[in-house]
Design a protein around this motif. Structure first.
Motif, PDB file in Angstrom:
ATOM      1  N   ASN A 121       7.879  -3.928  -3.412  1.00  0.00           N
ATOM      2  CA  ASN A 121       7.312  -4.217  -4.742  1.00  0.00           C
ATOM      3  C   ASN A 121       5.820  -4.534  -4.631  1.00  0.00           C
ATOM      4  O   ASN A 121       5.014  -4.086  -5.455  1.00  0.00           O
ATOM      5  N   PHE A 122       5.457  -5.325  -3.607  1.00  0.00           N
ATOM      6  CA  PHE A 122       4.047  -5.657  -3.373  1.00  0.00           C
ATOM      7  C   PHE A 122       3.240  -4.388  -3.097  1.00  0.00           C
ATOM      8  O   PHE A 122       2.183  -4.162  -3.687  1.00  0.00           O
ATOM      9  N   GLN A 123       3.753  -3.538  -2.196  1.00  0.00           N
ATOM     10  CA  GLN A 123       3.041  -2.301  -1.865  1.00  0.00           C
ATOM     11  C   GLN A 123       2.866  -1.415  -3.094  1.00  0.00           C
ATOM     12  O   GLN A 123       1.809  -0.802  -3.288  1.00  0.00           O
ATOM     13  N   THR A 124       3.902  -1.350  -3.915  1.00  0.00           N
ATOM     14  CA  THR A 124       3.840  -0.533  -5.132  1.00  0.00           C
ATOM     15  C   THR A 124       2.764  -1.054  -6.076  1.00  0.00           C
ATOM     16  O   THR A 124       1.973  -0.291  -6.640  1.00  0.00           O
ATOM     17  N   THR A 125       2.731  -2.378  -6.236  1.00  0.00           N
ATOM     18  CA  THR A 125       1.713  -3.001  -7.097  1.00  0.00           C
ATOM     19  C   THR A 125       0.314  -2.615  -6.619  1.00  0.00           C
ATOM     20  O   THR A 125      -0.553  -2.228  -7.414  1.00  0.00           O
ATOM     21  N   VAL A 126       0.095  -2.719  -5.321  1.00  0.00           N
ATOM     22  CA  VAL A 126      -1.219  -2.414  -4.743  1.00  0.00           C
ATOM     23  C   VAL A 126      -1.573  -0.942  -4.918  1.00  0.00           C
ATOM     24  O   VAL A 126      -2.673  -0.592  -5.360  1.00  0.00           O
ATOM     25  N   ILE A 127      -0.633  -0.059  -4.561  1.00  0.00           N
ATOM     26  CA  ILE A 127      -0.884   1.383  -4.647  1.00  0.00           C
ATOM     27  C   ILE A 127      -1.280   1.773  -6.068  1.00  0.00           C
ATOM     28  O   ILE A 127      -2.261   2.498  -6.276  1.00  0.00           O
ATOM     29  N   GLU A 128      -0.541   1.263  -7.041  1.00  0.00           N
ATOM     30  CA  GLU A 128      -0.771   1.708  -8.418  1.00  0.00           C
ATOM     31  C   GLU A 128      -2.030   1.099  -9.016  1.00  0.00           C
ATOM     32  O   GLU A 128      -2.772   1.781  -9.718  1.00  0.00           O
ATOM     33  N   LEU A 129      -2.290  -0.165  -8.748  1.00  0.00           N
ATOM     34  CA  LEU A 129      -3.509  -0.766  -9.295  1.00  0.00           C
ATOM     35  C   LEU A 129      -4.754  -0.211  -8.597  1.00  0.00           C
ATOM     36  O   LEU A 129      -5.790  -0.020  -9.233  1.00  0.00           O
ATOM     37  N   ALA A 130      -4.653   0.072  -7.295  1.00  0.00           N
ATOM     38  CA  ALA A 130      -5.802   0.600  -6.553  1.00  0.00           C
ATOM     39  C   ALA A 130      -5.991   2.097  -6.776  1.00  0.00           C
ATOM     40  O   ALA A 130      -7.069   2.635  -6.489  1.00  0.00           O
ATOM     41  N   GLY A 131      -4.954   2.775  -7.238  1.00  0.00           N
ATOM     42  CA  GLY A 131      -5.042   4.216  -7.452  1.00  0.00           C
ATOM     43  C   GLY A 131      -5.018   4.993  -6.152  1.00  0.00           C
ATOM     44  O   GLY A 131      -5.645   6.046  -6.035  1.00  0.00           O
ATOM     45  N   MET A 132      -4.265   4.486  -5.160  1.00  0.00           N
ATOM     46  CA  MET A 132      -4.221   5.125  -3.844  1.00  0.00           C
ATOM     47  C   MET A 132      -2.821   5.685  -3.563  1.00  0.00           C
ATOM     48  O   MET A 132      -1.930   5.577  -4.397  1.00  0.00           O
ATOM     49  N   TYR A 275      -7.583 -24.369  -0.416  1.00  0.00           N
ATOM     50  CA  TYR A 275      -8.786 -24.581   0.406  1.00  0.00           C
ATOM     51  C   TYR A 275      -9.041 -23.401   1.341  1.00  0.00           C
ATOM     52  O   TYR A 275      -9.599 -23.565   2.413  1.00  0.00           O
ATOM     53  N   GLY A 276      -8.559 -22.203   0.917  1.00  0.00           N
ATOM     54  CA  GLY A 276      -8.902 -21.007   1.673  1.00  0.00           C
ATOM     55  C   GLY A 276      -7.739 -20.143   2.126  1.00  0.00           C
ATOM     56  O   GLY A 276      -7.929 -19.022   2.582  1.00  0.00           O
ATOM     57  N   GLY A 277      -6.526 -20.642   1.988  1.00  0.00           N
ATOM     58  CA  GLY A 277      -5.413 -19.786   2.400  1.00  0.00           C
ATOM     59  C   GLY A 277      -4.182 -20.597   2.760  1.00  0.00           C
ATOM     60  O   GLY A 277      -4.215 -21.828   2.748  1.00  0.00           O
ATOM     61  N   PRO A 278      -3.077 -19.890   3.041  1.00  0.00           N
ATOM     62  CA  PRO A 278      -2.985 -18.446   3.241  1.00  0.00           C
ATOM     63  C   PRO A 278      -2.826 -17.662   1.936  1.00  0.00           C
ATOM     64  O   PRO A 278      -2.237 -18.162   0.974  1.00  0.00           O
ATOM     65  N   HIS A 279      -3.369 -16.438   1.939  1.00  0.00           N
ATOM     66  CA  HIS A 279      -3.251 -15.496   0.825  1.00  0.00           C
ATOM     67  C   HIS A 279      -2.985 -14.116   1.396  1.00  0.00           C
ATOM     68  O   HIS A 279      -3.425 -13.815   2.506  1.00  0.00           O
ATOM     69  N   ALA A 280      -2.331 -13.277   0.614  1.00  0.00           N
ATOM     70  CA  ALA A 280      -2.039 -11.919   1.083  1.00  0.00           C
ATOM     71  C   ALA A 280      -3.154 -10.966   0.682  1.00  0.00           C
ATOM     72  O   ALA A 280      -3.376 -10.728  -0.505  1.00  0.00           O
ATOM     73  N   ALA A 281      -3.863 -10.444   1.678  1.00  0.00           N
ATOM     74  CA  ALA A 281      -4.829  -9.383   1.405  1.00  0.00           C
ATOM     75  C   ALA A 281      -4.081  -8.066   1.235  1.00  0.00           C
ATOM     76  O   ALA A 281      -2.934  -7.938   1.647  1.00  0.00           O
ATOM     77  N   PHE A 282      -4.758  -7.090   0.618  1.00  0.00           N
ATOM     78  CA  PHE A 282      -4.126  -5.771   0.514  1.00  0.00           C
ATOM     79  C   PHE A 282      -5.019  -4.706   1.135  1.00  0.00           C
ATOM     80  O   PHE A 282      -6.234  -4.881   1.270  1.00  0.00           O
ATOM     81  N   PHE A 283      -4.375  -3.615   1.545  1.00  0.00           N
ATOM     82  CA  PHE A 283      -5.070  -2.496   2.184  1.00  0.00           C
ATOM     83  C   PHE A 283      -4.374  -1.222   1.736  1.00  0.00           C
ATOM     84  O   PHE A 283      -3.188  -1.030   2.024  1.00  0.00           O
ATOM     85  N   ALA A 284      -5.091  -0.380   1.006  1.00  0.00           N
ATOM     86  CA  ALA A 284      -4.521   0.883   0.507  1.00  0.00           C
ATOM     87  C   ALA A 284      -5.440   2.024   0.892  1.00  0.00           C
ATOM     88  O   ALA A 284      -6.664   1.873   0.916  1.00  0.00           O
TER      89      ALA A 284
END
Length: 947
Positions: A121-132, A275-284
């Motif tokens: 679901n996370f990957q799908t969100t990233v792919i579609e919002l990034a247009g990749m 205060y800086g993390g953790p957070h999930a970065a994305f890469f598409a």
């Protein structure tokens, strides 16, 4: 029984179990076992100089008082970090739920289908919002993701004959400052030359292989990059875009503009700033670059029955396979945070995200209009959520802080203000009032949000996103709660049974350590807030650094690296900086034993080092004479040795001090990989064995949970000669006086989860920490003795003892047609996650019980392994339809009308009595790895598939 002692709750074996365990092992006492395990010359003479242990109750009172020293101001700083609303249903059911945070990386797909679906679901969100076309399962933070994009484009340039020797990379001056710092760190060792400039005046005829742009820019300007990207393509320059994910709901996606890579952070999708993390970065990126992508990809495949199943695809642990030829050392993800961000998209759906993005944008436009009316002028020609205004910064800052508000002060007369989903009309009026007071103007009151837009028509997003069923069907709390529970039930976590993964140290993540993460005065601080507003954090982080210095015997610590592999890299970069400071620019040879973790050579390659592999002997120890010969041969250029201690084979090698001395005698420094630190704490330390720097896995030895594959934290501890080179941050003053540039985006990395390790050390104290180590060694040796009558144990210490882990050799079973994978899958039927499979030796299992498991659980696991050994004995190579090769057995198999197997249903699903009491059912049959790689799909099925 001292019921308020945290050690009593953390350590598994009970007092009345010890004599039985000692008798089984063949020792009189715990001290005798330690004497027979750890070389006497490296044992510490004194106990750790730490504060006395405190109880859980005392710790929670202490952390609440300390938290009051943090001032939670309204934060409009931006720069990639924003206040966000964490939906309570996600906070309670995922963030605070051990069913989600204690799971391991989903290498065993059949018992991880829930987590895998959540990441899909996370990957799908990233792919579609990034247009990749393809995305990974998350990276560590936006800045390191940008560095990975730079490295990927550098790697793929060799496919183009004209570009194969080009090394310039253009960085837009609009890039986030912390990202620029990380790019500077990562570029030099691999031979990339950064050129920072204005994208509008960039000379496309220059000798560049790639470029990176920020969208929107660091102070909010939204640029149309389509023209830039088209010109870059014409010059065969590939383009990465670092994008704000919420803005992509409203703005044309970078993919539609022609970008090759899109990176960013999903922090504002319901993850606290912490205060800086953790957070999930994305890469598409594009499908054609899938083999060069860093990190993990979750893909769709089929199981033995041809049913849909999920798994980690392609380059799973690629750095362990490629070693020094790997283009990335990334060994982890931010899975827990990616699950939360993906679930935020599921909960809100496309319409909800549109509402949030529209409200944020309307708030920014409304604020700009109101400030304009009092003579405070906004300079961005187009923006999404961030405005840059002209005003006297010092006057505004004084009044803003009096009202507990933070802006970002760009220079003496420019102020950046980033609005977010928590911003209300009341907040907008407070901001306007602050500026009116600073300028001596009459304030203007806003009563409603404007409908105007500051996004040009050609940049307004026209394409749809998240049309899949999963994003349109779980918008009530009942629906989402049940969906989360459905997924949780598919995953085996530590709340069900022990996970005995060698080298991965899956110990108890105590509830008292976890509770403070939900406290607002800890999780709501912006990493670039003035340090005086984060006094509680400053005290806690400095104390944790001190505690880690004591544990390691070293002089300085940085908490900045936000994974173990980042820690490796940081340690090597400090060694590199040390040599450069002495004019020893030529020292670039790194010796690495053949038995090392695969991330070691990958990290050394990223640090620009030449890797020389040294031999290991038949008993698994480092071949000291081969190491000596290579150290002498390369003495003129020797930079470092990377060594894991105890070894990856689970042995305290007695020659360790001789080994470190050889390196020092030949001009090099020693980096110790801290993956096995759980066998050292309180008994010995890296300084004592002669190391100069080590990294620590806080998500192993120091109790931060694995979170299904992340978050991790990998701080480095160094001796006095390396303290000056500890990494810096461009906004908050951290690091040594000759600091290297940043290793990760935030000054203290994933500061929020550092609270867990601080709690772990504070509640255990010196005695409890040392006991934890002793009991880890006790548990491992108890299991070793129980199992060695049934499985060959590959390596032992000089007196026949294991350290904290051991390796079971399963290679001989191939004569029966049984592979180590079959054992891993059959263990699922017994309710257990497999130990580490085929690492560091192919065809083996590496077992590490940790100190947290009690005698009953150790015995259950050993009984399961002994029962499986009998099933192996009953197998034959000719009969492939056997219980081992068919494992795991699902509920669907057991409840069909037909049963075509030559063993009973009971034997398949309930081979031992204890299983019936607490049966865990794998939800798919064995997954087809090869099919998934040949037919890679890494997003949810299109809407048509649901029709």
């Amino acid at each position: 029984m001292k019921t308020d002692a945290f050690a009593l709750r953390h350590i598994g074996p009970r007092e009345n179990d010890l004599q039985h365990m000692f008798k089984t092992i063949g020792v009189e006492s715990l001290d005798q076992l330690i004497y027979e395990t750890v070389p006497n010359n490296i044992l510490l003479k004194e106990k750790l100089d730490l504060e006395p242990a405190i109880s859980e109750y005392e710790y929670l009172a202490h952390i609440q008082e300390l938290g009051k020293k943090n001032k939670v101001f309204k934060s409009y700083i931006g720069l990639g970090y924003h206040p966000t609303i964490v939906p309570a249903v996600i906070q309670r059911n995922i963030f605070e739920n051990p069913g989600w945070y204690t799971a391991y990386t989903p290498y065993q797909a059949e018992i991880a289908q829930g987590r895998l679906e959540a990441i899909l679901n996370f990957q799908t969100t990233v792919i579609e919002l990034a247009g990749m076309e393809i995305a990974n399962a998350s990276l560590l933070d936006e800045s390191t993701a940008a560095a990975e994009a730079m490295a990927l484009l550098f790697d793929v340039r060799s496919r183009d004959q004209k570009k194969s020797n080009v090394n310039k990379f253009f960085v837009s001056e609009e890039i986030l400052p912390q990202t620029l710092s990380v790019l500077q760190t990562r570029s030099t060792p691999i031979g990339v030359e950064l050129v920072i400039g204005n994208h509008e005046t960039f000379d496309f005829s220059s000798d560049f292989y790639g470029a990176i742009l920020q969208y929107p820019g660091k102070y909010g300007q939204v640029n149309d990059y389509a023209g830039f990207i088209a010109k870059a393509k014409a010059s065969e320059i590939k383009v990465a875009v670092a994008a704000d994910i919420l803005s992509l709901v409203k703005l044309t996606s970078p993919g539609e503009m022609g970008a090759d890579v899109v990176v960013g952070t999903t922090q504002r999708f319901g993850i606290p700033m912490g205060y800086g993390g953790p957070h999930a970065a994305f890469f598409a990126t594009k499908e054609e670059y899938k083999r060069s992508m860093p990190g993990r990809i979750i893909g769709v495949t089929i199981d033995t029955n041809g049913n849909r199943a999920l798994r980690m695809a392609l380059q799973t642990r690629e750095q362990h396979i490629k070693r020094e030829k790997a283009t990335s050392n990334i060994c982890t993800a931010q899975v827990l945070l990616a699950v939360m961000a993906g679930m935020y998209a599921v909960y809100h759906g496309p319409k909800g995200l549109q509402y949030i993005a529209d409200k944020v944008h309307a708030s920014a436009v409304t604020l700009a209009d109101a400030l304009n009316k009092i003579g405070v002028y906004q300079t961005n020609t187009s923006f999404f959520d961030t405005i840059a205004v002209k005003a006297e910064a010092s006057k505004v800052k004084a009044i803003a802080e009096k009202h507990e508000v933070n802006f970002f002060y760009v220079d003496a007369d420019t102020i950046s203000i980033s609005l977010n989903e928590t911003t209300s009309i009341k907040d907008i009026n407070q901001i306007v009032a602050i500026f009116a007071e600073a300028l001596g103007k009459e304030k203007v009151t806003v009563s409603q949000l404007t409908n105007e837009s500051m996004v040009p028509e050609n940049l307004v997003r026209k394409s749809t996103f998240l049309q899949h069923d999963v994003f349109n069907n779980h918008h009530s709390e009942s629906q989402l709660m049940r969906y989360i529970k459905k997924l949780e039930r598919k995953d085996l976590s530590l709340n069900h049974s022990m996970i005995s993964l060698g080298s991965c140290t899956m110990k108890l993540n105590a509830a008292a350590e976890m509770l403070p993460l939900s406290m607002a005065n800890w999780n709501s601080i912006h990493p670039f807030a003035p340090v005086e507003q984060a006094e509680g954090y400053q005290i806690m982080l400095k104390q944790l650094e001190h505690q880690l210095n004591i544990v390691t015997g070293f002089a300085g610590t940085t908490l900045q690296p936000n994974s173990g592999a980042q820690g490796e890299y940081a340690g090597l970069m400090t060694i590199r900086a040390y040599h450069l400071s002495r004019g020893d620019n030529h020292r670039n040879v790194c010796l690495i034993p053949a038995s090392a973790h695969g991330t070691n050579p990958a990290s050394a390659a990223m640090a620009g080092m030449e890797i020389i592999v040294t031999k290991t002997m038949e008993n698994g120890n480092i071949d000291v004479e081969d190491l000596r010969a290579k150290a002498v041969e390369h003495a003129a250029n020797l930079s470092a040795l990377m060594v894991t201690y105890p070894s990856t084979h689970g042995v305290f090698e007695s020659a360790i001090c001789e080994i470190t001395q050889i390196i020092h005698d030949n001009g090099g420094l020693v980096y110790m990989d801290g993956a096995n630190m759980n066998a050292q704490v309180g008994l010995t330390n890296p300084a004592t064995i002669g190391a100069d720097v080590c990294h620590l896995n806080l998500h192993k030895t120091f109790a931060i949970p694995h979170g299904g594959g992340g978050p991790g934290v990998g701080p480095i501890c160094v001796n006095e000669k390396l303290v000056p080179f500890l990494p810096s941050n461009p906004i908050i003053n951290v690091g040594g006086d000759q600091a290297i540039t940043a290793i990760s985006a935030a000054p203290y990395g994933s500061a929020l989860v550092c609270l867990i390790s601080y709690g772990y050390i504070t509640m255990l104290g010196a005695e409890g920490l040392t006991d934890a180590t002793k009991y880890a060694i006790l548990n491992a040796n108890y299991m070793k003795v129980r199992l060695e009558a049934h499985y060959p144990i590959l390596y032992s210490g000089e007196m026949g003892r294991a350290a904290h882990e051991m390796i079971l050799d399963c290679r001989a079973f191939e004569e029966k047609g049984i592979k180590v994978t079959d054992i891993a899958k059959r263990l699922m039927d017994y309710g257990f996650h497999a130990p580490t499979v085929s690492f560091p030796v192919a065809g083996t299992l590496m077992i590490e019980p940790t100190e947290s498991e009690d005698l009953g659980e150790l015995d259950r696991f050993c009984d399961a392994m002994i029962s499986i050994r009998k099933e192996i004995e009953a197998s034959s190579k000719e009969e492939t339809n056997n219980i081992m090769r068919n494992a795991p057995h699902t509920l669907a198999m057991l409840t069909t009308d037909t049963w075509t197997f030559p063993y009973t249903r009971e034997k398949a699903a309930f081979p031992m009595d204890y299983i019936a009491d607490n049966k865990f059912w794998p939800t798919v049959r064995r997954v087809d790895e090869a099919y998934g790689d040949r037919n890679l799909v890494c997003s949810c099925a299109p809407i048509e598939a649901y029709m």
